[in-house]
Motif scaffolding. Structure first.
Motif, PDB file in Angstrom:
ATOM      1  N   ILE A  19       0.841  -1.201   0.000  1.00 24.87           N
ATOM      2  CA  ILE A  19       0.000   0.000   0.000  1.00 24.87           C
ATOM      3  C   ILE A  19       0.875   1.250   0.000  1.00 24.87           C
ATOM      4  O   ILE A  19       1.853   1.334   0.754  1.00 24.87           O
ATOM      5  CB  ILE A  19      -0.921   0.022   1.244  1.00 24.87           C
ATOM      6  N   LEU A  20       0.510   2.214  -0.832  1.00 24.44           N
ATOM      7  CA  LEU A  20       1.136   3.534  -0.845  1.00 24.44           C
ATOM      8  C   LEU A  20       0.096   4.545  -0.390  1.00 24.44           C
ATOM      9  O   LEU A  20      -1.015   4.575  -0.924  1.00 24.44           O
ATOM     10  CB  LEU A  20       1.633   3.881  -2.252  1.00 24.44           C
ATOM     11  N   TYR A  21       0.439   5.355   0.648  1.00 26.02           N
ATOM     12  CA  TYR A  21      -0.557   6.289   1.177  1.00 26.02           C
ATOM     13  C   TYR A  21       0.050   7.664   1.409  1.00 26.02           C
ATOM     14  O   TYR A  21       1.282   7.840   1.463  1.00 26.02           O
ATOM     15  CB  TYR A  21      -1.168   5.748   2.464  1.00 26.02           C
ATOM     16  N   THR A  22      -0.841   8.660   1.559  1.00 28.03           N
ATOM     17  CA  THR A  22      -0.442  10.043   1.828  1.00 28.03           C
ATOM     18  C   THR A  22      -0.710  10.360   3.298  1.00 28.03           C
ATOM     19  O   THR A  22      -1.872  10.415   3.720  1.00 28.03           O
ATOM     20  CB  THR A  22      -1.226  11.019   0.947  1.00 28.03           C
ATOM     21  N   PRO A  23       0.307  10.579   4.128  1.00 27.91           N
ATOM     22  CA  PRO A  23       0.103  10.798   5.570  1.00 27.91           C
ATOM     23  C   PRO A  23      -0.773  12.001   5.888  1.00 27.91           C
ATOM     24  O   PRO A  23      -1.527  11.987   6.866  1.00 27.91           O
ATOM     25  CB  PRO A  23       1.525  10.985   6.099  1.00 27.91           C
ATOM     26  N   ARG A  24      -0.729  13.061   5.067  1.00 28.64           N
ATOM     27  CA  ARG A  24      -1.481  14.274   5.395  1.00 28.64           C
ATOM     28  C   ARG A  24      -2.990  14.092   5.237  1.00 28.64           C
ATOM     29  O   ARG A  24      -3.765  14.925   5.703  1.00 28.64           O
ATOM     30  CB  ARG A  24      -1.001  15.436   4.513  1.00 28.64           C
ATOM     31  N   LEU A  25      -3.402  12.994   4.601  1.00 22.11           N
ATOM     32  CA  LEU A  25      -4.831  12.769   4.397  1.00 22.11           C
ATOM     33  C   LEU A  25      -5.453  11.877   5.468  1.00 22.11           C
ATOM     34  O   LEU A  25      -6.606  11.468   5.359  1.00 22.11           O
ATOM     35  CB  LEU A  25      -5.080  12.149   3.019  1.00 22.11           C
ATOM     36  N   THR A  26      -4.685  11.557   6.508  1.00 21.51           N
ATOM     37  CA  THR A  26      -5.223  10.717   7.581  1.00 21.51           C
ATOM     38  C   THR A  26      -4.605  11.107   8.915  1.00 21.51           C
ATOM     39  O   THR A  26      -3.476  11.629   8.966  1.00 21.51           O
ATOM     40  CB  THR A  26      -4.935   9.230   7.306  1.00 21.51           C
ATOM     41  N   THR A  27      -5.351  10.865   9.979  1.00 24.24           N
ATOM     42  CA  THR A  27      -4.838  11.113  11.337  1.00 24.24           C
ATOM     43  C   THR A  27      -4.272   9.845  11.950  1.00 24.24           C
ATOM     44  O   THR A  27      -3.755   9.876  13.070  1.00 24.24           O
ATOM     45  CB  THR A  27      -5.967  11.650  12.240  1.00 24.24           C
ATOM     46  N   TYR A  28      -4.356   8.740  11.230  1.00 23.48           N
ATOM     47  CA  TYR A  28      -3.874   7.467  11.760  1.00 23.48           C
ATOM     48  C   TYR A  28      -2.404   7.260  11.421  1.00 23.48           C
ATOM     49  O   TYR A  28      -1.913   7.706  10.370  1.00 23.48           O
ATOM     50  CB  TYR A  28      -4.686   6.305  11.189  1.00 23.48           C
ATOM     51  N   SER A  29      -1.711   6.560  12.310  1.00 24.15           N
ATOM     52  CA  SER A  29      -0.321   6.199  12.042  1.00 24.15           C
ATOM     53  C   SER A  29      -0.279   5.024  11.070  1.00 24.15           C
ATOM     54  O   SER A  29      -1.299   4.379  10.800  1.00 24.15           O
ATOM     55  CB  SER A  29       0.380   5.808  13.346  1.00 24.15           C
ATOM     56  N   GLY A  49      -7.731  -6.067   9.524  1.00 22.94           N
ATOM     57  CA  GLY A  49      -9.120  -6.353   9.878  1.00 22.94           C
ATOM     58  C   GLY A  49     -10.013  -6.454   8.658  1.00 22.94           C
ATOM     59  O   GLY A  49     -10.891  -7.327   8.576  1.00 22.94           O
ATOM     60  N   ALA A  50      -9.792  -5.570   7.685  1.00 23.84           N
ATOM     61  CA  ALA A  50     -10.603  -5.591   6.460  1.00 23.84           C
ATOM     62  C   ALA A  50     -10.357  -6.862   5.658  1.00 23.84           C
ATOM     63  O   ALA A  50     -11.294  -7.475   5.115  1.00 23.84           O
ATOM     64  CB  ALA A  50     -10.290  -4.363   5.612  1.00 23.84           C
ATOM     65  N   ILE A  51      -9.099  -7.309   5.578  1.00 27.64           N
ATOM     66  CA  ILE A  51      -8.776  -8.529   4.828  1.00 27.64           C
ATOM     67  C   ILE A  51      -9.368  -9.753   5.515  1.00 27.64           C
ATOM     68  O   ILE A  51      -9.939 -10.636   4.868  1.00 27.64           O
ATOM     69  CB  ILE A  51      -7.247  -8.678   4.676  1.00 27.64           C
ATOM     70  N   GLN A  52      -9.268  -9.804   6.843  1.00 20.58           N
ATOM     71  CA  GLN A  52      -9.834 -10.942   7.571  1.00 20.58           C
ATOM     72  C   GLN A  52     -11.352 -10.965   7.461  1.00 20.58           C
ATOM     73  O   GLN A  52     -11.961 -12.035   7.329  1.00 20.58           O
ATOM     74  CB  GLN A  52      -9.392 -10.901   9.029  1.00 20.58           C
ATOM     75  N   SER A  53     -11.972  -9.789   7.510  1.00 22.15           N
ATOM     76  CA  SER A  53     -13.422  -9.721   7.333  1.00 22.15           C
ATOM     77  C   SER A  53     -13.815 -10.162   5.925  1.00 22.15           C
ATOM     78  O   SER A  53     -14.813 -10.867   5.729  1.00 22.15           O
ATOM     79  CB  SER A  53     -13.912  -8.294   7.598  1.00 22.15           C
ATOM     80  N   THR A 101       1.033   2.149  11.605  1.00 22.64           N
ATOM     81  CA  THR A 101       0.674   0.920  12.333  1.00 22.64           C
ATOM     82  C   THR A 101      -0.831   0.785  12.476  1.00 22.64           C
ATOM     83  O   THR A 101      -1.399  -0.307  12.308  1.00 22.64           O
ATOM     84  CB  THR A 101       1.329   0.921  13.723  1.00 22.64           C
ATOM     85  N   GLN A 102      -1.517   1.894  12.773  1.00 18.65           N
ATOM     86  CA  GLN A 102      -2.978   1.852  12.894  1.00 18.65           C
ATOM     87  C   GLN A 102      -3.639   1.517  11.553  1.00 18.65           C
ATOM     88  O   GLN A 102      -4.593   0.735  11.495  1.00 18.65           O
ATOM     89  CB  GLN A 102      -3.492   3.185  13.424  1.00 18.65           C
ATOM     90  N   ILE A 120       1.421  -7.302   5.306  1.00 11.28           N
ATOM     91  CA  ILE A 120       1.044  -5.959   4.846  1.00 11.28           C
ATOM     92  C   ILE A 120       2.282  -5.061   4.840  1.00 11.28           C
ATOM     93  O   ILE A 120       2.975  -4.931   5.851  1.00 11.28           O
ATOM     94  CB  ILE A 120      -0.041  -5.357   5.754  1.00 11.28           C
ATOM     95  N   ASN A 121       2.540  -4.445   3.702  1.00  9.75           N
ATOM     96  CA  ASN A 121       3.633  -3.476   3.567  1.00  9.75           C
ATOM     97  C   ASN A 121       3.023  -2.126   3.226  1.00  9.75           C
ATOM     98  O   ASN A 121       2.469  -1.947   2.145  1.00  9.75           O
ATOM     99  CB  ASN A 121       4.606  -3.912   2.467  1.00  9.75           C
ATOM    100  N   ILE A 122       3.103  -1.176   4.146  1.00 11.02           N
ATOM    101  CA  ILE A 122       2.496   0.141   3.936  1.00 11.02           C
ATOM    102  C   ILE A 122       3.586   1.197   3.892  1.00 11.02           C
ATOM    103  O   ILE A 122       4.441   1.275   4.782  1.00 11.02           O
ATOM    104  CB  ILE A 122       1.449   0.436   5.031  1.00 11.02           C
ATOM    105  N   THR A 123       3.576   1.991   2.823  1.00 10.91           N
ATOM    106  CA  THR A 123       4.636   2.966   2.577  1.00 10.91           C
ATOM    107  C   THR A 123       4.037   4.358   2.424  1.00 10.91           C
ATOM    108  O   THR A 123       3.036   4.535   1.716  1.00 10.91           O
ATOM    109  CB  THR A 123       5.420   2.606   1.301  1.00 10.91           C
ATOM    110  N   ALA A 124       4.650   5.331   3.101  1.00 11.48           N
ATOM    111  CA  ALA A 124       4.185   6.718   3.004  1.00 11.48           C
ATOM    112  C   ALA A 124       4.839   7.411   1.815  1.00 11.48           C
ATOM    113  O   ALA A 124       6.042   7.255   1.567  1.00 11.48           O
ATOM    114  CB  ALA A 124       4.514   7.466   4.288  1.00 11.48           C
TER     115      ALA A 124
END
Length: 688
Positions: free
Chosen positions: A403-413, A423-427, A415-416, A682-686
């Motif tokens: 996953i590639l994400y933009t940190p300024r668009l979320t308040t979550y870290s 949780g979404a994948i397991q669901s 890890t969160q 899960i590999n998440i990159t900012a």
């Protein structure tokens, strides 16, 4: 004069549309066409009329939806519709474990282990869970050793509950009594009716099943889920089932469970003395199953119509599925698939094949299989049909999500966000997989992950398929694993591997045990000669002719077999390597005209085992198995490890599929193991 507005639109129920329609109608009337509909009190009146219309439309729409099983949203509506089909949703299922309990220094001739005897489990995530027996069990004492042994004793996780209801016909004319616990396991429910507080005569009532066989003396109770989600029992009316009389006491016992929380517990301590004896030894037999929660709405919608169609028979597949799935608490079952023996490959005529996934677990015990065959299927089967239980063939998914994400668009870290994605994948796995005839689509999983957070720029994912088994450590055994989908030929990155490593005896070097052995595809395995087929056997061969393989590879050799002057077969003695084309030449032997052609192993690969000797990769067994890339069948030949390098003894065979759409059929289930921490990576990159 005001008249009807034949052009009013009633198909749109949006508030603004309703108000506009009302306004347009009033403006079309001579009396009110000059009024100010925006700034006057009339605008407020139109708001009220529009709101009232919208409320009524929404209410009527919801009422209509709740009247049908497919469209109902509220649980009480779904349950009510299912009841019309004679279906009761299954309750939570208590995790169960099997133990052997031995009592020492016994002087009695027999010992009874009472119902609700207490055990405490080892800590699971810091919590010790209570387990109990659910029936009275009596065994004879071994008078020589002075021991009483309870073998294969089933204990269930839960808190025992005893309730007594006093029946008053005036206050309770429906004879209905509600269990106040929402986590009840109804398979542990027992109902006893006592005559009165002053008369201790009592009778055990059983759950009603064959309604057409009931009469006024049938001591049965009926079970249903109430409007608030709690289960209720009710009694007959004196025609269908025995009726209660004023003053009767209804004594109910059951256990409430934490469902999946105690999964995996395998060590227990007895908390009670048994008939005054306290010198006991507990030996685990099988660890605690996973248990399950109350039946979901989707499951009720799927199963209830099948209950109606079965009507106590077992003629069609759906009949078998329903009767097995709803087995009066004998075995908690999550999913069933049934197919006729004539549909099997190869066919097994006169047989009904049944694959069962137990609730909270993966495999039925041999005892459970016998119960299904003798107590559930045989009584309802056609006389000439032989039922046979087959083990479910599980294909486990291992998912890597990037996953590639933009940190300024979320308040979550990061890890969160990772936890949310997990949780979404397991669901997704719980709702899409873990049942027969399901299909996994990687594109759907990627869409699910993308919807987790608006900060995700993009994501991709890859999957690996896995088969698990416990090898025989004493005997050489051949194992076949059917992935049921085409596999990638990727010998350089290791499409086919085994995990973890294992120990293996080196038969070529004084049977030395190699302690860290690996499995992989042989690099030359996609360019060898797989077989040679006869085109013309020829004639007049008096001796064995010479077979020569000519092509762009090297090393391939073969020998011919001659019978009655003809070449009847040619066997490969060396498959060679690096062939993309090959011709077979048959010379000598005194005969003529024999011809054959070579079949390249473009779709067949070879597996080998290897280890490292002082850092040097050394092949142990060059022909440890084969892989058919087209059919997805992996075979380990004469496989005989000494030890598997983990605590469970389970070895996994991993393969990379060609397609990212994986379907299950017949005895196969595609599953995502939520208890395996390595099942999702899960590999998440900012993005900076």
């Amino acid at each position: 004069m005001a008249g009807a507005n034949s052009n009013i639109q009633i198909t749109d129920l949006d508030f603004n549309t309703i108000k506009t329609n009302l306004k347009r109608y009033l403006q079309s009337q001579d009396t009110l066409k000059d009024y100010n509909y925006e700034g006057s009190a009339l605008s407020t009146l139109l708001d009220i009329l529009a709101y009232n219309t919208q409320y009524n439309a929404y209410y009527l729409n919801m009422v209509a939806n709740e009247m049908f099983l497919d469209s109902a949203i509220q649980r009480q509506s779904v349950v009510s519709q299912a009841k019309l089909l004679n279906y009761t949703p299954t309750s939570a299922s208590a995790p169960s474990a099997t133990i052997n309990l031995k009592i020492n220094q016994v002087t009695d001739l027999a010992v009874t282990l009472p119902k609700f005897t207490n055990f405490i489990s080892e800590a699971i995530d810091g919590v010790n869970y209570r387990f109990v027996t659910v029936i009275d069990t009596t065994v004879n004492t071994n008078t020589v050793n002075q021991t009483a042994t309870f073998s294969n004793l089933t204990i269930k996780q839960g808190e025992p509950v005893d309730l007594t209801f006093n029946y008053d016909a005036t206050q309770n004319p429906s004879k209905t009594f509600e269990m106040p616990d929402s986590t009840i396991d109804t398979s542990t429910l027992t109902v006893v009716v006592q005559q009165s507080t002053s008369n201790s005569y009592s009778e055990v009532y059983s759950l009603a099943e064959a309604y057409l066989q009931l009469d006024s003396s049938s001591a049965v109770y009926f079970l249903q889920e109430g409007p608030n989600g709690n289960y209720q029992i009710y009694f007959g009316d004196g025609v269908l089932g025995k009726s209660l009389t004023d003053g009767n006491q209804v004594v109910v016992s059951y256990i409430t469970t934490s469902s999946t929380a105690a999964y995996g517990a395998n060590n227990f301590v007895l908390m009670d003395t048994i008939a005054g004896y306290s010198n006991t030894v507990i030996t685990p037999v099988t660890s605690t199953t996973q248990g399950s929660d109350k039946e979901t709405l989707d499951s009720i919608r799927y199963t209830a119509p099948k209950a109606y169609s079965a009507q106590g028979r077992a003629v069609t597949k759906e009949d078998y599925i329903y009767q097995i799935q709803n087995n009066a608490g004998l075995i908690p079952i999550e999913a069933v698939n049934v197919w006729g023996g004539e549909e099997n490959d190869p066919p097994v005529y006169g047989t009904v094949l049944v694959a069962i996934k137990p609730r909270g677990g993966y495999v039925l015990t041999e005892t459970q299989k016998r119960i299904v065959e003798t107590e559930i299927i045989k009584p309802i089967s056609v006389l000439t049909v032989v039922p046979r239980i087959v083990d479910v063939d599980y294909t486990y998914l291992k998912i890597t999500s990037n996953i590639l994400y933009t940190p300024r668009l979320t308040t979550y870290s990061a890890t969160q966000l990772e936890n949310q994605v997990l949780g979404a994948i397991q669901s997704f796995g719980s709702s899409t997989l873990n049942t027969f005839n399901s299909t996994f689509k990687l594109s759907s999983l990627i869409s699910t992950v993308q919807s987790v957070s608006p900060s995700f720029i993009t994501n991709d994912a890859s999957i690996i398929l896995q088969k698990r088994f416990v090898p025989d450590l004493l005997n050489s055994t051949t194992y076949n694993f059917n992935f049921d989908t085409s596999l990638k030929k990727d010998i350089y990155s290791g499409s086919i591997t085994a995990s973890p490593t294992f120990q293996y005896r080196d038969s070529k070097n004084n049977n030395i045990v190699r302690e860290v052995v690996y499995l992989e595809e042989t690099p030359a395995s996609t360019s060898i000669i797989d077989s040679i087929s006869i085109v013309n056997p020829g004639f007049n061969y008096t001796t064995t002719p010479t077979v020569t393989i000519v092509g762009d590879g090297s090393g391939a050799t073969a020998t011919a077999t001659v019978i009655n002057g003809q070449v009847v077969s040619i066997e490969i003695t060396n498959a060679g390597s690096n062939y993309t084309q090959a011709l077979v030449q048959i010379t000598g032997g005194g005969g003529s005209l024999a011809s054959a052609y070579a079949v390249l192993a473009g779709n067949i690969g070879t597996l080998r085992t290897y280890y490292y000797n002082n850092g040097v990769k050394t092949v142990l067994d060059p022909t440890a198995g084969t892989v058919n890339y087209g059919t997805g069948i992996v075979t380990l030949t004469a496989f005989n490890p000494v030890q598997i390098n983990n605590t469970t003894g389970v070895l996994s065979i991993q393969a990379t599929p060609v397609s990212t759409i994986i379907s299950s059929s017949r005895d196969k289930i595609v599953t995502l193991d939520s208890t395996d921490p390595d099942s999702v990576n899960i590999n998440i990159t900012a993005k900076i």
